[in-house]
Each structure stands twice: as C-alpha cells, then as structure tokens.
Design an enzyme around this catalytic site. Sequence first.
Site, PDB file in Angstrom:
ATOM      1  N   GLU A 198       0.819  -1.219   0.000  1.00  0.00           N
ATOM      2  CA  GLU A 198       0.000   0.000   0.000  1.00  0.00           C
ATOM      3  C   GLU A 198       0.849   1.264   0.000  1.00  0.00           C
ATOM      4  O   GLU A 198       0.491   2.269  -0.626  1.00  0.00           O
ATOM      5  CB  GLU A 198      -0.961  -0.012   1.194  1.00  0.00           C
ATOM      6  CG  GLU A 198      -1.934  -1.178   1.227  1.00  0.00           C
ATOM      7  CD  GLU A 198      -2.820  -1.278  -0.014  1.00  0.00           C
ATOM      8  OE1 GLU A 198      -2.927  -0.292  -0.767  1.00  0.00           O
ATOM      9  OE2 GLU A 198      -3.389  -2.358  -0.232  1.00  0.00           O
ATOM     10  N   HIS A 207      -0.516  -1.334  -9.680  1.00  0.00           N
ATOM     11  CA  HIS A 207      -0.386  -2.789  -9.676  1.00  0.00           C
ATOM     12  C   HIS A 207       0.435  -3.232 -10.883  1.00  0.00           C
ATOM     13  O   HIS A 207       0.340  -2.657 -11.967  1.00  0.00           O
ATOM     14  CB  HIS A 207      -1.767  -3.449  -9.715  1.00  0.00           C
ATOM     15  CG  HIS A 207      -2.529  -3.297  -8.444  1.00  0.00           C
ATOM     16  ND1 HIS A 207      -3.858  -2.904  -8.410  1.00  0.00           N
ATOM     17  CD2 HIS A 207      -2.148  -3.479  -7.149  1.00  0.00           C
ATOM     18  CE1 HIS A 207      -4.261  -2.863  -7.149  1.00  0.00           C
ATOM     19  NE2 HIS A 207      -3.256  -3.200  -6.365  1.00  0.00           N
ATOM     20  N   ASP A 220       1.763  -0.589 -15.915  1.00  0.00           N
ATOM     21  CA  ASP A 220       2.059   0.018 -14.622  1.00  0.00           C
ATOM     22  C   ASP A 220       3.007   1.205 -14.774  1.00  0.00           C
ATOM     23  O   ASP A 220       3.508   1.734 -13.784  1.00  0.00           O
ATOM     24  CB  ASP A 220       2.634  -1.017 -13.660  1.00  0.00           C
ATOM     25  CG  ASP A 220       3.964  -1.614 -14.132  1.00  0.00           C
ATOM     26  OD1 ASP A 220       4.374  -1.328 -15.277  1.00  0.00           O
ATOM     27  OD2 ASP A 220       4.573  -2.379 -13.362  1.00  0.00           O
ATOM     28  N   THR A 225       9.226  -4.033 -15.654  1.00  0.00           N
ATOM     29  CA  THR A 225       8.329  -5.073 -15.144  1.00  0.00           C
ATOM     30  C   THR A 225       7.650  -5.757 -16.327  1.00  0.00           C
ATOM     31  O   THR A 225       7.014  -5.087 -17.142  1.00  0.00           O
ATOM     32  CB  THR A 225       7.266  -4.486 -14.202  1.00  0.00           C
ATOM     33  OG1 THR A 225       6.563  -3.439 -14.867  1.00  0.00           O
ATOM     34  CG2 THR A 225       7.910  -3.937 -12.942  1.00  0.00           C
TER      35      THR A 225
END
Length: 622
Positions: A198, A207, A220, A225
């Site tokens: 969080e 996310h 994202d 990633t």
Amino acid sequence: MHRRLLSASPAYRNLRSEVENEARAYRTADAAQRLTGVARIPVVVHVVWNTPDQNVSDAQIDGQLDVLNQDFRAANPDLAGVPGVFAPLVGDAQVEFFLATTDPSGNPTTGITRQQTTVTGFTHDDAVKSGASGGTDAWPADHYLNLWVAPLADQLLGYAQFPGGAAATDGVVVAHSAFGNTGTALAPFDLGRTATHEIGHWLNLYHIWGDDGTGCGGTDEVDDTPNQGGFNVGAPTFPKPSCGNTPNGDLFMNYMDYVDDRAMFMFTAGQVDRMRATLEGIRSPIVVPGGASRRIVPAGPVVAWGSHRLDAFVVGTDRSTYHKWYGGSGWGPSAMDYEYLGGTCMSSPEVASWAPDRLDVFVLGTDRGLYHKWWGGAGWGPSDIGWESLGGVCASPPRVASWGSDRLDAFVIGTDRALYHKWWDGSAWGPSVTGWESLGGTCTGEPSVVAWGENRLDVFVTGTDSALYHKWWDGSAWGPSVTGWESLGGVCTSPPTAVSWDEDRLDVFVTGTDSALYHKWWDGSAWGPAVDGWELLGGTCVGQPRVASWNANRLDVFVTGTDSALYHKWWDGAAWGPDLLGFENLGGVLSDFRLGSPNGGGRTGSTMPLPSTPASLTAARA
C-alpha cells in the site's frame, strides 16, 4: 478509490496528470538532477479498534516499521527468493520510515494514536480517517505518512490514496489482521507486506499487471516489469508465464502483485524511479530535513595519512566526486571550495590510504561497475577527472581495506547476493583488471572488512537468516573455505561494523531486533561471549552503528537514536562508559553518518598510524 476520485474531482485529475508528467521527466532526466541519499519519512500510526484484541501492540507496530525499512532498502532476508534471471532488476528505494517524535502541535509523541470505535468493520469509504465516523482524523499529510490500522470488512486487507488526493484522506489503511509480523497478523498475510504494497501505491506505484483485468493491454508505467495477464495469488511456482512473456514469465514476487506475503520480495529499479520522482515532486515536503537532498553532502570516510592531515570526499549535485583537504594550516583548495574529480557516481566514495601522501578512491558508476582513481603524491591517476574501470555489476557500495604498502582489497555484493573480491598487489589487479573472485554466501546489506595485520583480512556480512557470518584470509587461503562462512549467530537488523585495535583482535557491532546495540569480540583464541553469543550494550538505535579505535584497548561507538540525535559509548580498557547499557547524548538531528579509519576500519601492521595521528573522523549528514 482512485477511479472514484478521477470521476468526482477535477482537481485530483489535474494533479494526477502533473504527477505522471513528473514521473516521466524523472525517468529521462540526467542522473545529476535526481534525488540522492536516503529519504526519511515520519509515520503516525492511528490504531482504531473495536475489541481489545484488535488494539495492536507497540511491539507489533515496531515490527511493521522494521519490515518496511528492510523492504524499501532491498535488505529483506527473503530477497534471496528472487529468481536469478530477475535479480538484476532489484532496486533499493533508499526510503526509510520512523515513528514521528513530534505531534502537529509541536509536543513530544510516540507516533502512535489509539481510538476505540463502535464500528465493527470499516471499508474503503474513508470512514476510518475521520473521528466523526468512528475513526481518527489524519495528521497533516505534508508532514506525516498517516497509517491507519483497523478492523476491515469484506476481507479487505488494505488500501491507499495515490499522490494528488485530499490531505484529509491521504495515507494508508491496513487491516489489523494483515499488519506487521506478530500479534494480530494472520497467515498468509502475516509478514507485513500489505503495508509495503500500500505504501508503494502511496508513492505512486500501480499494480504490476496494469489493472486491465486479464487483457494484457494495461501498464504500470514501469519499463522493467514484464507485462502480465492479471494478478497472481498464493505462492506461484517460477516460471509462471502469461501474455507471451516467456521464458521467465510474470514477476509475481514483486510487492505490487497480490501474492501471499511469503511470496513477495522486491521492487524493481524502474519502480524505484517512480517512487523517487514522487519524493522529489509532490511528496517532497514530507521528507525530513537532513534526509534526501540534492546538494553536496559528506559521502564517505575522512582519511588521515599523516599528522595534521585530512582528506574528505563528497558527491556533488552533478553526481561527480569532489575533494578538499586540511594540510595543517588551512583548507584546500580554500575553506569553501572543492577540487573537482569527475565521474558520475552511484555510491559514496570509499577511500583508503596505504602510505603517506597516497589516496585510493572507489565509487560505483551508473553501470553499477566499480571505478577507481588515486593520488600518488604529485597528481591524480589515471587523470584529474578520469577513472579506472574495474568491472563488476555491484549490488552494494564497495568496502576497501589495505593491510600493507601498495596493497588494496575491495569487496562488494553481487547481483546474486554473493560476496566478490578483487585486489591490487602492487603491480596488477587480481584476478584481472575487470574480474572478481567469488567468495560465496547469500548476503543482505553490505560487508564490513578489517585488516588487523599484514596479509590478514576479516570480512563480516549478514545472511538471509539475519545472523552474522564471517570469513578470513590468513595469508595463504580463505577460511573456513573459499566460498564457506562461519556462522556467528544473532538476529541482526543492521549491517555489521567491525574494527580492530590490536593484532589478532576483532570487535563487531550490530543492532538487534529490539533495536539495541550488541557486541562480540575475537580475543586471539575464541569468540566472546561465545561463538554465537552477543553482549547486550543497550540503547534504541536507528540504522548501522559506527565504531573507531584510536589506541590499544580503546573503542568509541556511535549510533543514531530514535530522536535522530547522535549517541556515544566507549570502552576504556576496563569498562563501558558511561555504563554497560548507557549512552552519552551528543545531540543533533542526523539522517546518516559514516565513521571510518584508514585501511577500511582496521589497524594495519607496518602502516598503522601512531596513536597521536588523527586516524578517523565522523563524516555527518545532518
């Protein structure tokens, strides 16, 4: 919540657009323009409870802060669980959290508020953030990270507000059953990773699958990633491919997926850039003074190669190295000026001196390789602003020792978390100019190295079980083996700091899980108080202890307290001062400091300075 605010608040939409523009600009900016140093963030924990068992303890709160400070520094013991193909992606956010010590009115505080409520289960409507609806009002969001811990309904683990929302609701909410790693925390969300996830949102991370369901078309906004088809749960087995991301598959062990706490271990370097952009931009007011900055700050040991001689090295806002010196009568090049030494540095300079009028400086470059320059008495080599590349892809700053004339030994942690070593023997670098010797291990944090005599080295690291590990060079071989380590026990929450005040003598200091200072020693024949035992020296310490020795049987230890002041204790040969568990308060508001001796923190043989030589000084960021 994010989409609700986007649809309801034009001001939020505009601010979110600005935040994203800042993130893109930061990603492409020159390194000289980026935030440097550790960003320290004050936290207030609002405990809102309905039944007494939901009123989480101070110890549980401390445990959660410890988890955050490991996760956001890539110092978590389970980092070794990252598959090798993803290990080069791991990023250290250089963010640390501490409980606030002053409330909004300027009064002392523990950084914790407690409020009983008649609400049996809050949801994501922000009621927990207001005293009028059974919760607790936020403290000013530009000075504190508000973290609410409360009973949540509908199996909700937690939620956060992205940068740009209203101050009255800014912060992070975590269920009492998913908070910290003790007490009320329940498996499989019992390792404190809900707060890590969080706070990632609070620092502008999305996310990892891009919130497009399973469509493989979301993003994202992070380049490193892999694209993935929706969220993962439980503890997946690597590889877990989706969206054509074979052969390595999803980065499901990332903190921004939905896997169990035991299965998430890392942020990526790209995610770190987004968080750092947020701390330099919209959330910059919350970073405490003396924390992260974009100015010249002391950045490594100050070395003394002779009486009335000091040499200090810092990193400037352009990420280059700068130098100034004291020659006995004044500062050079002047009291306020620095000598420019070039380079683009991603670590603080590490400096060693193995002879009068000799300096060797080491830094990490933007490619994470090791770079070196030297002062030979008449000029800088390889040139005034040039650096010699020594290769490697390093996951820690270098640590350097010298055990004799014209001898250097450098140590780093590699991307596989093993320890690596290279050396200068007076004529050439070994095992080659850009090569490294692997010394094994799976290390967290950074190494500490000491040389207590000619052709002798002792290296200490923290393992994935948080115990202290040791290996040594005795002049002919590594002990206990080339890749083996001796376990010295303990559960360490800081990297070790080692020093030697005499031949065949070692003293090692760490902080424990209770934030107290612990000590062990080698007296030439055995470890004291036992091989895996430790002497408790008290205190409540933040960060790594620092230690120096200016004479035989003399130790001076410095730590930062929870009030960010500097504290000191000493061994005078017979007893600890001011007493066994006590510390002398030296004041200040510190964000970090380094304390070092020539030759990597250890006394050498023939090159040991006389006791009257100023062998070490504190370089403070304050």
